[in-house]
Design a protein around this motif. Structure first.
Motif, PDB file in Angstrom:
ATOM      1  N   ALA A 168      33.033  61.644  74.585  1.00 26.23           N
ATOM      2  CA  ALA A 168      31.691  61.891  75.095  1.00 26.23           C
ATOM      3  C   ALA A 168      31.684  63.235  75.823  1.00 26.23           C
ATOM      4  O   ALA A 168      32.736  63.762  76.203  1.00 26.23           O
ATOM      5  CB  ALA A 168      31.257  60.775  76.045  1.00 26.23           C
ATOM      6  N   MET A 169      30.504  63.773  75.990  1.00 24.31           N
ATOM      7  CA  MET A 169      30.328  64.990  76.761  1.00 24.31           C
ATOM      8  C   MET A 169      29.145  64.768  77.677  1.00 24.31           C
ATOM      9  O   MET A 169      28.179  64.101  77.295  1.00 24.31           O
ATOM     10  CB  MET A 169      30.070  66.178  75.824  1.00 24.31           C
ATOM     11  CG  MET A 169      29.978  67.516  76.529  1.00 24.31           C
ATOM     12  SD  MET A 169      29.675  68.903  75.369  1.00 24.31           S
ATOM     13  CE  MET A 169      31.213  68.940  74.454  1.00 24.31           C
ATOM     14  N   VAL A 186      20.616  60.199  76.088  1.00 23.08           N
ATOM     15  CA  VAL A 186      21.914  59.769  75.554  1.00 23.08           C
ATOM     16  C   VAL A 186      21.774  59.940  74.059  1.00 23.08           C
ATOM     17  O   VAL A 186      20.897  59.322  73.430  1.00 23.08           O
ATOM     18  CB  VAL A 186      22.278  58.320  75.950  1.00 23.08           C
ATOM     19  CG1 VAL A 186      23.630  57.947  75.346  1.00 23.08           C
ATOM     20  CG2 VAL A 186      22.297  58.149  77.465  1.00 23.08           C
ATOM     21  N   LEU A 187      22.630  60.797  73.496  1.00 29.12           N
ATOM     22  CA  LEU A 187      22.540  61.161  72.087  1.00 29.12           C
ATOM     23  C   LEU A 187      23.831  60.796  71.373  1.00 29.12           C
ATOM     24  O   LEU A 187      24.922  60.957  71.940  1.00 29.12           O
ATOM     25  CB  LEU A 187      22.301  62.663  71.952  1.00 29.12           C
ATOM     26  CG  LEU A 187      21.100  63.244  72.713  1.00 29.12           C
ATOM     27  CD1 LEU A 187      21.118  64.762  72.669  1.00 29.12           C
ATOM     28  CD2 LEU A 187      19.797  62.694  72.154  1.00 29.12           C
ATOM     29  N   ASP A 188      23.721  60.311  70.159  1.00 30.97           N
ATOM     30  CA  ASP A 188      24.879  60.025  69.327  1.00 30.97           C
ATOM     31  C   ASP A 188      24.919  61.010  68.180  1.00 30.97           C
ATOM     32  O   ASP A 188      23.861  61.378  67.632  1.00 30.97           O
ATOM     33  CB  ASP A 188      24.817  58.589  68.780  1.00 30.97           C
ATOM     34  CG  ASP A 188      25.102  57.554  69.872  1.00 30.97           C
ATOM     35  OD1 ASP A 188      25.851  57.866  70.808  1.00 30.97           O
ATOM     36  OD2 ASP A 188      24.576  56.439  69.765  1.00 30.97           O
ATOM     37  N   LYS A 189      26.132  61.431  67.815  1.00 32.43           N
ATOM     38  CA  LYS A 189      26.298  62.400  66.727  1.00 32.43           C
ATOM     39  C   LYS A 189      25.709  61.816  65.453  1.00 32.43           C
ATOM     40  O   LYS A 189      25.969  60.659  65.108  1.00 32.43           O
ATOM     41  CB  LYS A 189      27.793  62.706  66.549  1.00 32.43           C
ATOM     42  CG  LYS A 189      28.128  63.743  65.492  1.00 32.43           C
ATOM     43  CD  LYS A 189      27.744  65.167  65.826  1.00 32.43           C
ATOM     44  CE  LYS A 189      28.434  65.852  66.937  1.00 32.43           C
ATOM     45  NZ  LYS A 189      29.666  66.488  66.763  1.00 32.43           N
ATOM     46  N   ARG A 210      29.295  61.164  71.512  1.00 34.66           N
ATOM     47  CA  ARG A 210      28.141  60.803  72.349  1.00 34.66           C
ATOM     48  C   ARG A 210      27.929  61.924  73.362  1.00 34.66           C
ATOM     49  O   ARG A 210      28.875  62.439  73.941  1.00 34.66           O
ATOM     50  CB  ARG A 210      28.376  59.480  73.066  1.00 34.66           C
ATOM     51  CG  ARG A 210      27.273  59.194  74.092  1.00 34.66           C
ATOM     52  CD  ARG A 210      27.134  57.759  74.424  1.00 34.66           C
ATOM     53  NE  ARG A 210      26.448  57.070  73.327  1.00 34.66           N
ATOM     54  CZ  ARG A 210      26.263  55.765  73.292  1.00 34.66           C
ATOM     55  NH1 ARG A 210      26.710  55.001  74.258  1.00 34.66           N
ATOM     56  NH2 ARG A 210      25.637  55.200  72.271  1.00 34.66           N
ATOM     57  N   LEU A 211      26.668  62.270  73.576  1.00 29.75           N
ATOM     58  CA  LEU A 211      26.319  63.331  74.510  1.00 29.75           C
ATOM     59  C   LEU A 211      25.344  62.784  75.545  1.00 29.75           C
ATOM     60  O   LEU A 211      24.283  62.280  75.184  1.00 29.75           O
ATOM     61  CB  LEU A 211      25.707  64.513  73.757  1.00 29.75           C
ATOM     62  CG  LEU A 211      25.272  65.722  74.562  1.00 29.75           C
ATOM     63  CD1 LEU A 211      26.444  66.341  75.325  1.00 29.75           C
ATOM     64  CD2 LEU A 211      24.646  66.769  73.634  1.00 29.75           C
ATOM     65  N   ASP A 213      21.830  67.891  65.200  1.00 22.63           N
ATOM     66  CA  ASP A 213      23.130  67.227  65.019  1.00 22.63           C
ATOM     67  C   ASP A 213      23.188  65.863  65.711  1.00 22.63           C
ATOM     68  O   ASP A 213      24.204  65.178  65.618  1.00 22.63           O
ATOM     69  CB  ASP A 213      24.264  68.095  65.581  1.00 22.63           C
ATOM     70  CG  ASP A 213      24.480  69.358  64.788  1.00 22.63           C
ATOM     71  OD1 ASP A 213      24.040  69.430  63.618  1.00 22.63           O
ATOM     72  OD2 ASP A 213      25.097  70.295  65.339  1.00 22.63           O
ATOM     73  N   TRP A 214      22.109  65.476  66.385  1.00 23.69           N
ATOM     74  CA  TRP A 214      22.143  64.303  67.250  1.00 23.69           C
ATOM     75  C   TRP A 214      20.989  63.363  66.974  1.00 23.69           C
ATOM     76  O   TRP A 214      19.902  63.775  66.585  1.00 23.69           O
ATOM     77  CB  TRP A 214      22.121  64.738  68.721  1.00 23.69           C
ATOM     78  CG  TRP A 214      23.283  65.618  69.024  1.00 23.69           C
ATOM     79  CD1 TRP A 214      23.330  66.985  68.932  1.00 23.69           C
ATOM     80  CD2 TRP A 214      24.589  65.200  69.396  1.00 23.69           C
ATOM     81  NE1 TRP A 214      24.587  67.435  69.237  1.00 23.69           N
ATOM     82  CE2 TRP A 214      25.380  66.368  69.529  1.00 23.69           C
ATOM     83  CE3 TRP A 214      25.177  63.965  69.631  1.00 23.69           C
ATOM     84  CZ2 TRP A 214      26.716  66.315  69.889  1.00 23.69           C
ATOM     85  CZ3 TRP A 214      26.502  63.913  70.004  1.00 23.69           C
ATOM     86  CH2 TRP A 214      27.270  65.078  70.129  1.00 23.69           C
TER      87      TRP A 214
END
Length: 174
Positions: free
Chosen positions: A7-8, A168-171, A122-123, A145-146
């Motif tokens: 995650a980032m 909250v973003l997932d690739k 995950r971002l 990209d997310w």
């Protein structure tokens, strides 16, 4: 236990600005509490300059600092000399520590973000709806990209007058 996610966690303004003179160009009430909530108990991976801007190890988290300097040492910090070594050390913490963590979290700076973006799953992205002055951008991030996992729009009266959204973003799998 399953493999931990990479995650980032980042905050940026509406122009993808993330820093100014080694620090944040804004103060948003509640942002640090959110950062603590997301990262507590998880290994955090950061560059040496990011560590220097924080000034001490973050409590309740394994702090993995990436530095090219083989002599750099700080008590309470796990040292890695490249992103691959940092990921392996954080993975071991997730899988083998008393407190099993489902994620390892990259927290900056810009060089480390660029190196880790392609493997980030995950971002946690805070977006401040304002254009600030600064010198460092999240240039490795592209919205397409997310996929949105969750979105939490904050009331500007609680965030210093700024529009703030915690994403909250997932690739996106292609």
């Amino acid at each position: 236990m399953t493999e931990p996610k990479v995650a980032m966690m980042m905050a940026m303004d509406k122009n993808q600005l993330i820093g100014k003179a080694g620090g944040l160009p804004w103060h948003v009430p509640g942002e640090m509490a959110y950062f603590k909530r997301v990262t507590m108990g998880k290994p955090v991976i950061m560059g040496r300059k990011t560590f220097d801007s924080i000034g001490k190890p973050l409590p309740g988290r394994t702090n993995v600092v990436v530095t090219r300097n083989p002599e750099w040492q700080v008590e309470g910090v796990t040292i890695a000399h490249n992103i691959e070594e940092a990921m392996e050390l954080a993975r071991d913490v997730c899988l083998n520590s008393d407190v099993k963590a489902s994620e390892m979290v990259v927290i900056g700076g810009a060089k480390l973000n660029r190196a880790a973006m392609s493997i980030t799953q995950r971002l946690y992205l805070t977006v401040i709806d304002h254009a600030f002055e600064g010198d460092t951008w999240l240039d490795s991030f592209t919205w397409s990209d997310w996929t949105v996992f969750s979105e939490d729009v904050q009331d500007p009266t609680n965030t210093g007058g700024f529009g703030v959204t915690y994403w909250v973003l997932d690739k996106t799998i292609r």
